[in-house]
Write a protein that holds these residues in place. Structure first.
Motif, PDB file in Angstrom:
ATOM      1  N   LEU A   6     -13.784  -4.280   0.638  1.00 28.39           N
ATOM      2  CA  LEU A   6     -14.687  -4.627  -0.388  1.00 28.39           C
ATOM      3  C   LEU A   6     -13.594  -4.481  -1.669  1.00 28.39           C
ATOM      4  CD1 LEU A   6     -18.349  -3.604  -0.457  1.00 28.39           C
ATOM      5  CD2 LEU A   6     -17.341  -5.855  -0.779  1.00 28.39           C
ATOM      6  N   LEU A   7     -13.248  -3.480  -1.823  1.00 30.86           N
ATOM      7  CA  LEU A   7     -12.334  -2.790  -2.990  1.00 30.86           C
ATOM      8  C   LEU A   7     -11.200  -4.058  -3.291  1.00 30.86           C
ATOM      9  CD1 LEU A   7     -12.373   0.702  -3.547  1.00 30.86           C
ATOM     10  CD2 LEU A   7     -11.701  -1.015  -5.371  1.00 30.86           C
ATOM     11  N   GLN A   8     -10.695  -4.501  -2.068  1.00 28.00           N
ATOM     12  CA  GLN A   8      -9.558  -5.102  -2.081  1.00 28.00           C
ATOM     13  C   GLN A   8      -9.765  -6.464  -2.467  1.00 28.00           C
ATOM     14  OE1 GLN A   8      -6.404  -4.789   0.696  1.00 28.00           O
ATOM     15  NE2 GLN A   8      -6.315  -2.824   0.390  1.00 28.00           N
ATOM     16  N   TRP A   9     -10.892  -7.215  -2.095  1.00 29.12           N
ATOM     17  CA  TRP A   9     -11.350  -8.327  -2.323  1.00 29.12           C
ATOM     18  C   TRP A   9     -11.663  -8.683  -3.854  1.00 29.12           C
ATOM     19  CZ3 TRP A   9     -14.749  -8.976   2.448  1.00 29.12           C
ATOM     20  CH2 TRP A   9     -14.537  -9.604   3.568  1.00 29.12           C
ATOM     21  N   LEU A  10     -12.560  -7.340  -4.289  1.00 26.91           N
ATOM     22  CA  LEU A  10     -13.052  -7.496  -5.746  1.00 26.91           C
ATOM     23  C   LEU A  10     -11.907  -7.410  -6.733  1.00 26.91           C
ATOM     24  CD1 LEU A  10     -16.415  -5.578  -5.037  1.00 26.91           C
ATOM     25  CD2 LEU A  10     -16.133  -8.022  -5.573  1.00 26.91           C
ATOM     26  N   GLN A  11     -10.929  -6.745  -6.361  1.00 28.84           N
ATOM     27  CA  GLN A  11      -9.920  -6.149  -7.381  1.00 28.84           C
ATOM     28  C   GLN A  11      -9.407  -7.807  -7.765  1.00 28.84           C
ATOM     29  OE1 GLN A  11      -8.119  -2.834  -6.018  1.00 28.84           O
ATOM     30  NE2 GLN A  11      -9.007  -1.989  -7.540  1.00 28.84           N
TER      31      GLN A  11
END
Lengths: 254, 227
Positions: free
Chosen positions: B217-222
Motif C-alpha cells: 500500500l505504501l509503495q502505491w500511495l507514495q
C-alpha cells in the motif's frame, strides 16, 4: 617458514589430544537451562569445571522456547527443563535419550512481596490484603503458574483473585512485575527470592507443598549430547553432593 | 488439510491490537504535527537533541523502553507518583498504559515522515500565500497541510503497522490480560511456548500477510518521482 616449522608440532599435539584417554580429555557441552534455575546452575557449572575439567556452556530461557529450538536442530547437549512434561515429550519424540531423564530439582512456590512485613507467615494477605494486582506466571506455560492456580483453588480464592491477576510469560517476568512494585504480590519461585537459604528482601510465605502438585524439573540428554563425555559427566555431577548442596541452598527440594 | 483454528482468544487479541494501533496512530498524528513542523523549520540549538530523542525508539530494544516505562509508571517512578497524585490507577497492566507505551515506541514513525514532508514543501508556497494575505494559521491549514498529505499517509500507515507489530513493550508493561493487554504478538508467543504450533502459524502467517499488504500500500500511495 615459521608456519611450516611449527606444523609437525601441532600435528603431534592434535594427535595426542585425540588419542588421550577419555578421563584426561576435557569436553564441552552446551546446556539449555530453565530461567528459574539460572543462579544455582551458574554456581554448579563453576564447580563442575573445577572438579572435572569439562566445560558447560549455559543458555538460559523459557522451556517452551528451548523445545522449539531443539526440535529445529539447536545444538544443545542437555536440557534442564522447568517441568517434567517437556523432557518426557522430547524423549518420546526421539529428540533425546529417555533413559537419561531424571528429576534434578523440585521447585518450591512462594508468595512474595517486595514490601517488608506485607506477606504474613500463613499467607492470610491473600484474603485480607488491600492489594490490587497479583502477579502469576502464565499457568498455560509455566509450572509455577499452574501450581499457583492450584494453590488458589485449594484455598477457595480463585473467584476472589479474578480480575486482579497479571500474568508473566515466565517466572522471571512474574518476579519483575512484583519486584518493580507494580504488583503488590507475586507467586514466584523460592529460588528467585532466596540466597544461601535466606530471603534476600521483602516478605514471603512459602506455600506448603501439599497445596499443589510437585513442580518437578527434569533433565534429559539431547541427541547432540549423546556420546559427549562432558554431557554424561554433568548429568552425573547434578546428582552429586556438591551440586545438591547448591540446589538446596536456593530453596529447591528433591 | 488443517482446519481454520483461530479461537475466540485469538480474535480478542486481534481486535485489541487493531484498537491499540488505531488509537496510537490518531493520537500520534495530532501530537506529532506541531513537533514535526517545529523540527522542520527551527534554527534552535535544541533541534539536534530533540531530533535525537525522537529517533531513540528506533535504536533502543523495545524491552528497554518497556522496562523503563514499567519502572517509571510503578509506585516509585515519576509517572506512578503523578497518577497517584491525580487519584488515578497506575498505568501498568492497563490499556491506557499500553497506549502510552505505544506512543513512545512508535513516535519516530510518525514524526520523521511528517518532518520530511514539511521540509520538502520549501518556503515558496507559504511565502506566496503570505503575499496573498493569508495569516499564519490559515497558511498552515490551507496550504501546508494539504501539500504534506503524502507525508501524513506514510506516517499513519507506518505508525499503525509498527504498533501492530509491537511485542517487547507490551510484554513488559501489559501483564498479558486477555481482552485488556494481550495483543497478537504476545498471543503468538504464548502459542509457541505452549507448543501449539498450528495456532501460532495461523496468527503469525496472518501477521506476515498483513505487513506485506501494508508495505505494498505504501509503495502505491507514495508519489513517484517521475522526473
Amino acid at each position: 617458514m615459521f608456519h611450516t616449522r611449527k606444523t609437525p608440532f601441532f600435528a603431534a599435539f592434535t594427535l595426542a589430544a585425540i588419542l588421550a584417554p577419555g578421563g584426561a580429555h576435557a569436553d564441552e557441552v552446551a546446556v539449555a537451562v530453565a530461567a528459574n534455575f539460572t543462579a544455582p546452575m551458574q554456581k554448579i557449572a563453576q564447580l563442575f569445571e573445577q572438579d572435572t575439567g569439562h566445560k558447560a556452556q549455559l543458555s538460559f530461557g523459557a522451556t517452551g522456547k528451548f523445545y522449539a529450538q531443539i526440535a529445529n536442530g539447536a545444538p544443545f547437549g542437555i536440557l534442564l527443563a522447568a517441568d517434567d512434561r517437556t523432557p518426557e515429550k522430547i524423549g518420546r519424540e526421539g529428540l533425546g535419550d529417555p533413559a537419561t531423564r531424571f528429576t534434578y530439582a523440585i521447585g518450591r512456590l512462594v508468595l512474595w512481596s517486595k514490601q517488608p512485613g506485607y506477606v504474613d507467615a500463613e499467607g492470610r494477605v491473600l484474603q485480607q490484603g488491600d492489594w490490587r494486582h497479583i502477579a502469576i506466571a502464565n499457568p498455560k506455560l509455566a509450572p509455577y503458574g499452574q501450581a499457583a492456580m492450584e494453590t488458589l483453588a485449594q484455598l477457595n480464592l480463585t473467584d476472589k483473585v479474578q480480575g486482579r491477576v497479571v500474568q508473566g510469560e515466565n517466572i522471571g517476568q512474574t518476579y519483575q512485575f512484583a519486584a518493580s512494585g507494580n504488583a503488590a504480590l507475586g507467586f514466584v519461585a523460592l529460588s528467585q527470592v532466596t540466597e544461601d537459604g535466606r530471603l534476600r528482601e521483602g516478605s514471603a510465605w512459602v506455600v506448603p507443598a501439599s497445596l499443589h502438585a510437585p513442580i518437578r524439573q527434569d533433565a534429559i540428554v539431547l541427541k547432540p549430547g549423546q556420546g559427549n563425555a562432558a554431557a554424561a559427566a554433568l548429568m552425573q555431577y547434578l546428582r552429586g553432593d556438591k551440586a545438591r548442596a547448591v540446589i538446596q541452598s536456593y530453596g529447591y527440594a528433591f | 488439510m488443517v482446519a481454520f483454528t483461530l479461537g475466540p482468544e485469538d480474535w480478542a487479541a486481534i481486535r485489541l491490537t487493531l484498537r491499540l494501533a488505531a488509537i496510537t496512530t490518531a493520537l500520534l498524528l495530532v501530537l506529532c504535527t506541531p513537533l514535526a513542523w517545529w523540527l522542520a523549520h527551527t534554527r534552535s540549538r535544541w533541534r539536534g537533541p530533540v531530533g535525537a530523542v525522537v529517533a531513540l525508539p528506533l535504536v533502543l530494544p523495545p524491552t528497554v523502553i518497556g522496562f523503563y516505562l514499567l519502572v517509571a509508571m510503578g509506585p516509585h517512578g515519576f509517572l506512578g507518583h503523578l497518577t497517584d497524585a491525580l487519584g488515578l490507577h497506575r498505568l501498568p497492566f492497563t490499556f491506557a498504559g499500553l497506549v502510552i507505551g505505544s506512543l513512545v515506541y512508535s513516535l519516530p514513525f510518525a514524526v520523521q515522515p511528517l518532518q520530511r514532508a514539511f521540509e520538502a514543501l520549501g518556503p515558496r508556497p507559504l511565502e506566496v500565500a503570505a503575499t496573498l494575505g493569508a495569516a499564519r494559521l490559515d497558511r498552515f491549514f490551507t496550504v501546508a497541510l494539504p501539500l504534506a498529505r503524502p507525508g501524513f499517509i506514510t506516517a499513519a500507515i507506518l505508525t499503525f503497522a509498527h504498533t501492530v507489530g509491537e511485542f517487547g513493550v507490551v510484554l513488559m508493561l501489559g501483564g498479558n490480560i486477555p481482552g485488556v493487554t494481550r495483543v497478537v504478538s504476545v498471543q503468538i508467543y504464548d502459542h509457541v511456548e505452549a507448543m501449539e504450533y498450528t495456532h501460532a502459524h495461523w496468527l503469525a502467517g496472518g501477521m506476515v500477510a498483513f505487513s506485506f499488504v501494508v508495505l505494498m500500500l505504501l509503495q502505491w500511495l507514495q508519489p513517484r518521482k517521475s522526473r
